[in-house]
Structure formats: structure tokens, C-alpha cells
Motif scaffolding. Structure first.
Motif, PDB file in Angstrom:
ATOM      1  N   GLN A  89      -9.112   5.582   5.697  1.00  0.00           N
ATOM      2  CA  GLN A  89      -8.772   6.448   4.578  1.00  0.00           C
ATOM      3  C   GLN A  89      -7.585   7.336   4.972  1.00  0.00           C
ATOM      4  OE1 GLN A  89      -9.649   6.205   1.645  1.00  0.00           O
ATOM      5  NE2 GLN A  89     -10.449   8.035   0.675  1.00  0.00           N
ATOM      6  N   THR A 139      -4.895   3.082   5.008  1.00  0.00           N
ATOM      7  CA  THR A 139      -5.598   2.559   3.839  1.00  0.00           C
ATOM      8  C   THR A 139      -6.608   1.495   4.266  1.00  0.00           C
ATOM      9  OG1 THR A 139      -4.064   0.755   3.425  1.00  0.00           O
ATOM     10  CG2 THR A 139      -3.485   2.902   2.507  1.00  0.00           C
ATOM     11  N   ARG A 152       0.099   3.257  -2.746  1.00  0.00           N
ATOM     12  CA  ARG A 152       0.443   1.905  -2.293  1.00  0.00           C
ATOM     13  C   ARG A 152       1.286   1.181  -3.338  1.00  0.00           C
ATOM     14  NH1 ARG A 152      -5.571   0.165  -2.117  1.00  0.00           N
ATOM     15  NH2 ARG A 152      -5.445   1.579  -3.898  1.00  0.00           N
ATOM     16  N   ASP A 176      -2.953   7.302  -4.985  1.00  0.00           N
ATOM     17  CA  ASP A 176      -4.287   7.034  -4.467  1.00  0.00           C
ATOM     18  C   ASP A 176      -4.839   8.151  -3.594  1.00  0.00           C
ATOM     19  OD1 ASP A 176      -2.604   4.064  -3.870  1.00  0.00           O
ATOM     20  OD2 ASP A 176      -4.193   4.204  -5.394  1.00  0.00           O
ATOM     21  N   TYR A 177      -3.955   8.870  -2.937  1.00  0.00           N
ATOM     22  CA  TYR A 177      -4.390   9.852  -1.945  1.00  0.00           C
ATOM     23  C   TYR A 177      -3.725  11.196  -2.237  1.00  0.00           C
ATOM     24  CZ  TYR A 177      -5.443   5.402   0.201  1.00  0.00           C
ATOM     25  OH  TYR A 177      -5.908   4.125   0.423  1.00  0.00           O
TER      26      TYR A 177
END
Length: 127
Positions: free
Chosen positions: A1, A28, A104, A115-116
Motif C-alpha cells: 500500500q 501498490t 496509477r 488512488d492514494y
């Protein structure tokens, strides 16, 4: 993660400068590290939607919203797993919580494509 941690926010006066930094760690699910991710800075002011401020691709192409062009500079230093946002000539309208984000996806700067996220750092500009 992938984990993102911002630093560098604070209280400044109009016209002052600040530099935000974002330290990335981890990878990831498919093993991608920061150098393979597109990165961006977002901000959210009270009562407003989160908006992208600046983005940088893996080949270091950059994107800025009009209101910060010529005042903000986004850079990345992959060797240090760090993303930066140099903010000059700050205005009261720049007051917001600033977030570092990574994706990504190969294109797009909309927040739902990221995503993060970091936890955010407060920037307050007094007039």
C-alpha cells in the motif's frame, strides 16, 4: 500500500512563500513505487469541493490550474520519494487544506481518479 505524508503547511501573510513536501512510502498491489505513479496536489477550502492545484507525470510533465500558474511549482524527487509544491506570492484565496495524491492512471487530474491520499496539511494565508 502506498502511504503519503504531507508537511510544510502553516500560517503566512499575503505575498509570502511556503514549500509543501509529501513523502511517499510503500508500493501498490502490483508493485509500483512512487517513480511509476502520477502525483498531484489538491486543496479543499471550507465549504468548497476539493480541487486539483498541480500535477506531475512520471516523465515530469506538469499541469497547473490557472489561478496558480506562475506562482506555484510542482516538482518530484524520486530518489527521495518526495513530491514538492513551492508556493510563492500566496494570496488569501489559497487558504485551504492541501493534500498530496498519487494515481496509477495514465491520464486525468480529477480527484476520483486518484488512488492514494495523504492526510492533508493546513495552509492559511492572512491578508
Amino acid at each position: 500500500q502506498v502511504q503519503l505524508v504531507e508537511a510544510g503547511g502553516g500560517l503566512v501573510h499575503s505575498g509570502d512563500s511556503l514549500r509543501l513536501s509529501c513523502l511517499a512510502s510503500g508500493r501498490t498491489a502490483t508493485g509500483m513505487t512512487m517513480d511509476k505513479l502520477r502525483m498531484a496536489w489538491f486543496r479543499q477550502a471550507p465549504g468548497m469541493e476539493r480541487e486539483v492545484v498541480a500535477g506531475i507525470g512520471i516523465l515530469e510533465t506538469t499541469y497547473y490550474i490557472d489561478s496558480v500558474k506562475g506562482r506555484f511549482t510542482i516538482t518530484r524527487e524520486n530518489a527521495k520519494n518526495t513530491l514538492y509544491l513551492q508556493m510563492d506570492s500566496l494570496k488569501s484565496d489559497d487558504t485551504a487544506v492541501y493534500y498530496c495524491a498519487a494515481t496509477r492512471a495514465p491520464m486525468g487530474w480529477a480527484s476520483n481518479g486518484f488512488d492514494y491520499w495523504g492526510q492533508g496539511t493546513q495552509v492559511t494565508v492572512s491578508s
